[in-house]
Design an enzyme around this catalytic site. Sequence first.
Site, PDB file in Angstrom:
ATOM      1  N   LYS A   1      -0.353  -9.251  -8.917  1.00 45.81           N
ATOM      2  CA  LYS A   1      -1.558  -8.881  -8.185  1.00 45.81           C
ATOM      3  C   LYS A   1      -2.412  -8.046  -9.123  1.00 45.81           C
ATOM      4  CE  LYS A   1      -3.212  -7.045  -3.762  1.00 45.81           C
ATOM      5  NZ  LYS A   1      -4.017  -5.859  -4.146  1.00 45.81           N
TER       6      LYS A   1
ATOM      7  N   CYS B   1      -3.741  -1.498  -9.328  1.00 46.52           N
ATOM      8  CA  CYS B   1      -3.956  -0.150  -8.809  1.00 46.52           C
ATOM      9  C   CYS B   1      -5.059   0.544  -9.601  1.00 46.52           C
ATOM     10  CB  CYS B   1      -2.666   0.653  -8.893  1.00 46.52           C
ATOM     11  SG  CYS B   1      -2.809   2.283  -8.126  1.00 46.52           S
TER      12      CYS B   1
ATOM     13  N   MET C   1       0.851  -1.187   0.000  1.00 44.37           N
ATOM     14  CA  MET C   1       0.000   0.000   0.000  1.00 44.37           C
ATOM     15  C   MET C   1       0.881   1.230   0.000  1.00 44.37           C
ATOM     16  SD  MET C   1      -3.055  -1.111   2.648  1.00 44.37           S
ATOM     17  CE  MET C   1      -1.968  -1.931   3.835  1.00 44.37           C
TER      18      MET C   1
END
Length: 387
Positions: free
Chosen positions: A153, A111, A21
């Site tokens: 991811k 993102c 993060m």
Amino acid sequence: MLPPLRIGPITVATPVVLAPMAGVTNRAFRTLCREAGQSTGFDPGLYVAEMVTSRALVERNEAALRIVTFGADESPRSAQVYGVDPATVGAAVRIIAAEDRADHVDLNFGCPVPKVTRKGGGAALPWKRQLFTDIVREAVGAAEPYGIPVTIKMRKGIDDDHLTYLEAGRIAEGLGVAAVALHARTAAQHYSGVADWESIARLKEAVRTVPVLGNGDIWSAEDAIDMVRRTGADGVVVGRGCQGRPWLFADLAAAFNGSDARVRPGLREVADVLYRHGELMIDYYDGDEHRGVRDLRKHMAWYLKGYAVGGEARHALARVSSLAELRELLDTLDLTVGYPGADAEGQRGRAGTPKTPHLPYGWLDSRELDAEFEAKLREAELSVSGG
């Protein structure tokens, strides 16, 4: 109990990953999360550094290099790289591997923030199949000679009409990634609504030879166990649920090892962790106290969620500028306040509302990348951290 999570040569006894993060999972916060997991006596999970852009690494940007600098006691070391140009991503991964800066590299295709997606990056990128393929291939190829596993991811896709996760998962698996993680939302959802855990189950059915990890709406150890039970995932990735609650990793370590022990800190314990966080932040910034404490401010509301702390004290803590001031302010609180239960748990921060993703003009017109777009992408690499 789940079997250990195996990411290439790395074995993670507790199948829990701290999500990268931006502005949060620096070395200071990773230390708190890892210490919490270790405090249970069980082996902790995998703690990923905040996202760093490939171009900034290649240019040897000081802030980027700080992001991929780990503590002596961090093992395995895990870094996440973002980029939109295959050659630059490959070069960045090669720097990390050749200079022994990390033991594992994750690629960011999840993102959702506009400054990333408007350049065709993050959650927007898998829509361009060949570009996605080329980036993953370059990264895996750059890391392979050094024995460094590469994972990805991602999100479900741009929106419900432009889903990419099943195809992207199969492509990545075929290219030799060591694991695939899915945040079970689209870019359009941002962090709103409810994560679609069923999509994690579908990805698990599609990707059969490497671990599949689930991410989204894990606010407690019970949520993590429930996700694994319902989806068949090989492990979980925890993001916003641990903001201001690094002790969540103690709960997770216990739960995945069959224990019902849970951490329920009173305000005194929270204040102690918050102060230690401040000390660690100053160390992360090489002794720059003002910078370290200033960076701590964003964490205040997360730590104090649900606790009986007045508005004036909250406001003062959100403006703290030195460690001495932090200690003084914390000591003015009623530190006898106990754990407030559910009020301290659940969602952290604002989930917001669905948003129309910001994309390059004409991005959705084709799954392929034309020469003009390709040239623009090479110019569009961001600096340092893409959010």
